[in-house]
Design a protein around this motif. Structure first.
Motif, short mmCIF file in Angstrom:
data_model
loop_
_atom_site.label_atom_id
_atom_site.label_comp_id
_atom_site.label_asym_id
_atom_site.label_seq_id
_atom_site.Cartn_x
_atom_site.Cartn_y
_atom_site.Cartn_z
N SER A 35 0.83 -1.20 0.00
CA SER A 35 0.00 0.00 0.00
C SER A 35 0.86 1.26 0.00
O SER A 35 0.64 2.19 -0.78
CB SER A 35 -0.92 -0.01 1.22
N ARG A 36 1.87 1.30 0.87
CA ARG A 36 2.77 2.45 0.92
C ARG A 36 3.58 2.57 -0.36
O ARG A 36 3.81 3.67 -0.88
CB ARG A 36 3.72 2.31 2.11
N TYR A 37 4.00 1.43 -0.89
CA TYR A 37 4.80 1.41 -2.11
C TYR A 37 3.97 1.91 -3.29
O TYR A 37 4.48 2.63 -4.15
CB TYR A 37 5.32 0.00 -2.35
N THR A 38 2.70 1.54 -3.33
CA THR A 38 1.83 1.98 -4.42
C THR A 38 1.67 3.50 -4.40
O THR A 38 1.71 4.15 -5.45
CB THR A 38 0.46 1.28 -4.33
N ALA A 39 1.49 4.08 -3.22
CA ALA A 39 1.40 5.54 -3.11
C ALA A 39 2.70 6.18 -3.60
O ALA A 39 2.69 7.20 -4.30
CB ALA A 39 1.10 5.94 -1.67
N PRO A 73 2.92 15.11 -3.99
CA PRO A 73 1.66 14.80 -3.31
C PRO A 73 1.43 15.74 -2.13
O PRO A 73 2.38 16.30 -1.57
CB PRO A 73 1.86 13.37 -2.82
N ALA A 74 0.18 15.89 -1.75
CA ALA A 74 -0.17 16.72 -0.60
C ALA A 74 0.55 16.20 0.64
O ALA A 74 0.68 15.00 0.85
CB ALA A 74 -1.68 16.70 -0.37
N GLY A 75 1.05 17.11 1.44
CA GLY A 75 1.73 16.73 2.67
C GLY A 75 3.21 16.48 2.51
O GLY A 75 3.90 16.24 3.49
N CYS A 76 3.73 16.55 1.29
CA CYS A 76 5.17 16.36 1.07
C CYS A 76 5.86 17.72 1.07
O CYS A 76 5.32 18.68 0.53
CB CYS A 76 5.42 15.68 -0.27
N THR A 77 7.03 17.77 1.65
CA THR A 77 7.80 19.01 1.66
C THR A 77 9.16 18.75 1.03
O THR A 77 9.81 17.75 1.31
CB THR A 77 7.99 19.54 3.10
N ALA A 78 9.58 19.68 0.20
CA ALA A 78 10.84 19.54 -0.52
C ALA A 78 11.91 20.40 0.13
O ALA A 78 11.68 21.57 0.45
CB ALA A 78 10.66 19.95 -1.98
N SER A 79 13.07 19.80 0.34
CA SER A 79 14.23 20.56 0.83
C SER A 79 15.46 19.69 0.70
O SER A 79 15.39 18.47 0.81
CB SER A 79 14.03 20.97 2.30
N GLY A 80 16.59 20.31 0.46
CA GLY A 80 17.86 19.60 0.41
C GLY A 80 17.95 18.51 -0.62
O GLY A 80 18.61 17.51 -0.39
N GLY A 81 17.30 18.67 -1.76
CA GLY A 81 17.39 17.67 -2.81
C GLY A 81 16.40 16.52 -2.68
O GLY A 81 16.32 15.66 -3.54
N TRP A 82 15.64 16.49 -1.59
CA TRP A 82 14.65 15.43 -1.34
C TRP A 82 13.29 16.04 -1.08
O TRP A 82 13.20 17.18 -0.64
CB TRP A 82 15.03 14.61 -0.11
N GLU A 84 10.22 14.99 1.39
CA GLU A 84 9.86 14.07 2.46
C GLU A 84 8.34 14.00 2.56
O GLU A 84 7.67 15.01 2.74
CB GLU A 84 10.46 14.52 3.79
N CYS A 85 7.82 12.79 2.45
CA CYS A 85 6.40 12.54 2.57
C CYS A 85 6.19 11.68 3.83
O CYS A 85 7.15 11.30 4.49
CB CYS A 85 5.88 11.81 1.33
N GLN A 86 4.96 11.37 4.14
CA GLN A 86 4.68 10.62 5.37
C GLN A 86 5.38 9.26 5.39
O GLN A 86 6.01 8.90 6.37
CB GLN A 86 3.19 10.43 5.55
N ASP A 87 5.26 8.50 4.32
CA ASP A 87 5.78 7.13 4.31
C ASP A 87 7.00 6.93 3.42
O ASP A 87 7.58 5.85 3.40
CB ASP A 87 4.69 6.16 3.86
N PHE A 88 7.38 7.96 2.64
CA PHE A 88 8.48 7.78 1.70
C PHE A 88 9.16 9.11 1.40
O PHE A 88 8.64 10.17 1.72
CB PHE A 88 7.99 7.14 0.40
N ASN A 89 10.34 9.01 0.80
CA ASN A 89 11.10 10.16 0.31
C ASN A 89 11.18 10.08 -1.21
O ASN A 89 11.17 8.99 -1.78
CB ASN A 89 12.51 10.18 0.89
N LEU A 90 11.29 11.24 -1.85
CA LEU A 90 11.38 11.32 -3.30
C LEU A 90 12.59 12.14 -3.71
O LEU A 90 12.99 13.06 -2.99
CB LEU A 90 10.13 11.99 -3.88
N ARG A 105 10.31 4.94 3.85
CA ARG A 105 11.03 5.44 5.03
C ARG A 105 11.15 4.40 6.13
O ARG A 105 12.00 4.52 7.01
CB ARG A 105 10.33 6.69 5.57
N SER A 106 10.30 3.41 6.15
CA SER A 106 10.38 2.39 7.21
C SER A 106 9.84 1.07 6.66
O SER A 106 9.36 1.00 5.55
CB SER A 106 9.56 2.82 8.42
#
Length: 167
Positions: A35-39, A73-82, A84-90, A105-106
């Protein structure tokens, strides 16, 4: 007439529950990881499309995720080249290596990589199962239809993962 359970009956019930739990927990973990991977997959695909549009507009890929804040996606914040979202990084590394990257992320410690159209591996999609996740990471990639690759493509796992081709 005695209506109590015997100690043997209670031990048998506990044993059956233990066996069911031993079978069910890995399946539950795989379902949660999937489920997390699909998001994450959806977010990476959106970033890949944004990278391709950036290429068409500028003649080169970007190397900064800040160029794509509107595609996160909503809730993701970008900084330092990444991002960060709730369950993953991009991350986008289009200008440097030609792929868009997502990492859980876990849990299963898996990554998802989509290679860009003008990279060395156009249209290739990979699931990386890192050795620290053990069987859980491999099970996730395999549940997505991944086939273990013998490719020498190393996009940052330093030999610490198994690469599964998803296409």
């Amino acid at each position: 007439m005695d209506k109590a359970f015997t100690l043997i009956e209670l031990l048998v019930v506990v044993l059956i529950i233990g066996i069911l739990a031993a079978v069910a927990v890995p399946q539950y973990q795989t379902a949660v990881d999937k489920s997390r991977y699909t998001a994450m997959m959806n977010a990476v695909r959106a970033l890949k499309e944004a990278e391709e549009l950036h290429y068409m507009a500028n003649g080169e890929y970007s190397s900064d995720i800040m160029d794509f804040e509107g595609s996160l996606p909503a809730g993701c914040t970008a900084s330092g080249g990444w991002a960060e979202c709730q369950d993953f990084n991009l991350s986008v590394t289009g200008l440097v290596t030609g792929y868009v990257f997502g990492a859980l992320r876990s849990g299963s410690a898996n990554s998802y990589i989509v290679w860009l159209d003008r990279s060395n591996y156009p249209h290739r999609i990979d699931c990386y199962a890192y050795s620290r996740a053990g069987e859980r990471g491999r099970r996730l990639c395999q549940s997505l239809g991944g086939v273990a690759s013998s490719s020498s493509v190393d996009a940052g796992c330093g030999g610490d993962c198994t690469i599964y081709r998803l296409n």
